[in-house]
Design an enzyme around this catalytic site. Structure first.
Site, PDB file in Angstrom:
ATOM      1  N   HIS A   3       0.834  -1.205   0.000  1.00  0.00           N
ATOM      2  CA  HIS A   3       0.000   0.000   0.000  1.00  0.00           C
ATOM      3  C   HIS A   3       0.862   1.246   0.000  1.00  0.00           C
ATOM      4  O   HIS A   3       2.001   1.237   0.462  1.00  0.00           O
ATOM      5  CB  HIS A   3      -0.933   0.001   1.219  1.00  0.00           C
ATOM      6  CG  HIS A   3      -0.220  -0.261   2.514  1.00  0.00           C
ATOM      7  ND1 HIS A   3       0.139  -1.539   2.916  1.00  0.00           N
ATOM      8  CD2 HIS A   3       0.220   0.574   3.478  1.00  0.00           C
ATOM      9  CE1 HIS A   3       0.763  -1.471   4.075  1.00  0.00           C
ATOM     10  NE2 HIS A   3       0.831  -0.197   4.437  1.00  0.00           N
ATOM     11  N   HIS A  60       1.043   5.041   1.407  1.00  0.00           N
ATOM     12  CA  HIS A  60       0.520   6.027   2.357  1.00  0.00           C
ATOM     13  C   HIS A  60       0.552   7.407   1.694  1.00  0.00           C
ATOM     14  O   HIS A  60       1.551   7.771   1.064  1.00  0.00           O
ATOM     15  CB  HIS A  60       1.412   6.124   3.603  1.00  0.00           C
ATOM     16  CG  HIS A  60       1.413   4.910   4.480  1.00  0.00           C
ATOM     17  ND1 HIS A  60       0.696   4.849   5.660  1.00  0.00           N
ATOM     18  CD2 HIS A  60       2.059   3.729   4.381  1.00  0.00           C
ATOM     19  CE1 HIS A  60       0.908   3.679   6.245  1.00  0.00           C
ATOM     20  NE2 HIS A  60       1.738   2.978   5.490  1.00  0.00           N
TER      21      HIS A  60
HETATM   22  P1  5GP Z   1       2.338  -0.222   7.253  1.00  0.00           P
HETATM   23  O1  5GP Z   1       3.051  -0.096   8.564  1.00  0.00           O
HETATM   24  O2  5GP Z   1       2.106  -1.677   6.869  1.00  0.00           O
HETATM   25  O3  5GP Z   1       2.984   0.574   6.153  1.00  0.00           O
HETATM   26  O4  5GP Z   1       0.936   0.458   7.460  1.00  0.00           O
HETATM   27  C1  5GP Z   1      -0.231  -0.214   7.681  1.00  0.00           C
HETATM   28  C2  5GP Z   1      -1.262   0.850   7.979  1.00  0.00           C
HETATM   29  O5  5GP Z   1      -2.533   0.242   7.904  1.00  0.00           O
HETATM   30  C3  5GP Z   1      -1.138   1.458   9.375  1.00  0.00           C
HETATM   31  O6  5GP Z   1      -0.940   2.857   9.256  1.00  0.00           O
HETATM   32  C4  5GP Z   1      -2.449   1.091  10.056  1.00  0.00           C
HETATM   33  O7  5GP Z   1      -2.959   2.114  10.870  1.00  0.00           O
HETATM   34  C5  5GP Z   1      -3.354   0.796   8.887  1.00  0.00           C
HETATM   35  N1  5GP Z   1      -4.365  -0.219   9.154  1.00  0.00           N
HETATM   36  C6  5GP Z   1      -4.180  -1.423   9.770  1.00  0.00           C
HETATM   37  N2  5GP Z   1      -5.338  -2.105   9.823  1.00  0.00           N
HETATM   38  C7  5GP Z   1      -6.271  -1.312   9.247  1.00  0.00           C
HETATM   39  C8  5GP Z   1      -7.674  -1.471   9.016  1.00  0.00           C
HETATM   40  O8  5GP Z   1      -8.282  -2.475   9.360  1.00  0.00           O
HETATM   41  N3  5GP Z   1      -8.315  -0.447   8.400  1.00  0.00           N
HETATM   42  C9  5GP Z   1      -7.662   0.689   7.990  1.00  0.00           C
HETATM   43  N4  5GP Z   1      -8.395   1.647   7.387  1.00  0.00           N
HETATM   44  N5  5GP Z   1      -6.341   0.860   8.202  1.00  0.00           N
HETATM   45  C10 5GP Z   1      -5.655  -0.130   8.816  1.00  0.00           C
END
Ligand code: 5GP
Ligand code: ZN
Length: 142
Positions: free
Chosen positions: A100, A102
């Site tokens: 994903h 951000h």
């Molecule tokens: P990463 O650390 O993998 O780059 O970011 C994952 C992001 O996904 C985090 O910022 C976290 O808050 C978000 N996230 C995790 N679970 C969910 C969810 O169930 N719904 C949404 N909308 N965001 C999520």
């Protein structure tokens, strides 16, 4: 039921504040936003990380990121700048293994607010924030 939370959001079995959708990409608010408007863009088709993500979908993610960035600036969220970020791999703090992008709104002089946001990671009115972004993205280009 799928074990991947972002696949579950993509297939509608898990709720999210959706702000963007096209054939291949879905955009929704991060559940723990570092700033209100913090958006996640995902390919609808599961790809655990950058190694699994096709360059074509990677390109589409980035193009969607440009649209969200423009909406964050033009809407009442009034971003002065935007961070586009991919955490790829555990070592890089990837916590959801469905790749994903951000999209984080930034404002002049927001260093302290951002630091606080990194601790609290809360938006008190996510439906309103999502509505602002959706309206901007759907509305006429200014
Ligand atoms: P990463 O650390 O993998 O780059 O970011 C994952 C992001 O996904 C985090 O910022 C976290 O808050 C978000 N996230 C995790 N679970 C969910 C969810 O169930 N719904 C949404 N909308 N965001 C999520
Ligand atoms: Zn997935």
């Amino acid at each position: 039921m799928t074990e991947c939370i972002f696949c579950a959001i993509a297939d509608g079995s898990s709720p999210a504040h959706i702000v963007y959708e096209d054939t291949d990409i879905l955009g929704f608010l991060d559940i723990r936003p570092v700033r209100p408007g913090h958006t996640l863009l995902i390919p609808k088709k599961h790809a655990a990380d950058l190694a699994e993500l096709s360059p074509e979908l990677g390109g589409k993610l980035f193009v969607a990121g440009q649209s969200i960035a423009a909406a964050l600036r033009a809407s009442s969220i009034a971003a002065d700048g935007v961070n586009l970020l991919v955490n790829d791999g555990r070592a890089a703090f990837q916590s959801v293994f469905h790749s994903h992008l951000h999209v984080v709104p930034r404002h002049h002089g927001d260093k302290l607010t951002l630091a606080r946001g990194l601790l609290t990671r809360r938006d008190n009115d996510m439906p309103a924030t999502a509505a602002i972004l959706r309206a901007q993205l759907e509305g006429p280009r200014r």
